[in-house]
Write an enzyme that holds these catalytic residues in place. Structure first.
Site, short mmCIF file in Angstrom:
data_model
loop_
_atom_site.label_atom_id
_atom_site.label_comp_id
_atom_site.label_asym_id
_atom_site.label_seq_id
_atom_site.Cartn_x
_atom_site.Cartn_y
_atom_site.Cartn_z
N ASP A 37 4.19 -3.71 11.32
CA ASP A 37 3.68 -5.68 11.52
C ASP A 37 4.85 -5.56 9.93
O ASP A 37 4.92 -4.53 9.22
CB ASP A 37 2.65 -6.16 10.45
N HIS B 176 -2.64 -10.01 20.41
CA HIS B 176 -2.36 -8.82 19.52
C HIS B 176 -3.38 -8.38 19.00
O HIS B 176 -4.01 -9.52 18.35
CB HIS B 176 -1.35 -9.16 18.93
P1 5GP Z 1 -1.85 -13.04 13.87
O1 5GP Z 1 -1.66 -14.06 12.28
O2 5GP Z 1 -1.09 -13.81 14.53
O3 5GP Z 1 -2.84 -12.27 13.66
O4 5GP Z 1 -1.09 -11.56 13.19
C1 5GP Z 1 0.69 -12.02 12.95
C2 5GP Z 1 1.18 -11.13 12.72
O5 5GP Z 1 2.17 -10.88 13.16
C3 5GP Z 1 1.27 -11.43 11.12
O6 5GP Z 1 0.72 -10.15 10.64
C4 5GP Z 1 3.21 -10.84 11.02
O7 5GP Z 1 2.89 -10.77 9.90
C5 5GP Z 1 3.05 -9.81 12.09
N1 5GP Z 1 4.90 -10.54 12.63
C6 5GP Z 1 5.65 -11.51 12.67
N2 5GP Z 1 6.27 -12.12 12.76
C7 5GP Z 1 7.15 -10.66 13.29
C8 5GP Z 1 7.92 -9.96 13.65
O8 5GP Z 1 8.93 -10.68 13.79
N3 5GP Z 1 7.65 -8.48 13.39
C9 5GP Z 1 7.06 -7.85 12.75
N4 5GP Z 1 7.46 -6.72 13.28
N5 5GP Z 1 5.31 -8.59 13.21
C10 5GP Z 1 5.10 -9.70 12.79
#
Ligand code: 5GP
Ligand code: ZN
Length: 112
Positions: free
Chosen positions: A29, A98
């Site tokens: 992440d 994810h």
């Molecule tokens: P959600 O909030 O949708 O459950 O998690 C999305 C996750 O994706 C977040 O923890 C955020 O830090 C991660 N994330 C967002 N953009 C990117 C990116 O461009 N690369 C990576 N490796 N992680 C990302």
């Protein structure tokens, strides 16, 4: 499609990849919430667990298994957490399913 994770899967956005097969990837992440914070992402784009069918559920099962294996490799013997967020109340920010693996510190008792 304008999806960050689809772009990561295609290699159009760089990522630190720990694992890849035909069905999913595991990456770090970019904004870690714990010493170990990984994301398992299926290569097929669908939004969330609300879009699971039997075939997709098998892939998600494999993703959980792989994250548990990686947790063991990383020495997370005191435990870890695997979660997935869905929608606004779940604080989902990327609409491509994810799983998060979080570990390496004492996580909060409160899940909310
Ligand atoms: P959600 O909030 O949708 O459950 O998690 C999305 C996750 O994706 C977040 O923890 C955020 O830090 C991660 N994330 C967002 N953009 C990117 C990116 O461009 N690369 C990576 N490796 N992680 C990302
Ligand atoms: Zn996508």
């Amino acid at each position: 499609m304008d999806c960050i994770f689809c772009k990561i899967i295609k290699g159009e956005i760089p990522s630190t990849k720990l694992y890849e097969d035909d069905e999913f990837i595991v990456i770090k992440d970019v904004n870690p919430q714990a010493p170990v914070h990984l994301l398992a992402i299926p290569k097929e784009h669908f939004a969330s667990v609300a879009e699971l069918d039997d075939e997709r559920a098998v892939v998600v099962g494999k993703m959980i298994k792989k994250l548990a294996e990686i947790a063991k490799e990383k020495g997370l013997d005191d435990g870890f957490r695997i979660i997935t967020n869905k929608g606004k109340h779940g604080c989902q920010s990327v609409a491509h399913l994810h799983l998060h693996l979080l570990g390496g510190r004492q996580l909060d008792e409160k899940m909310g």
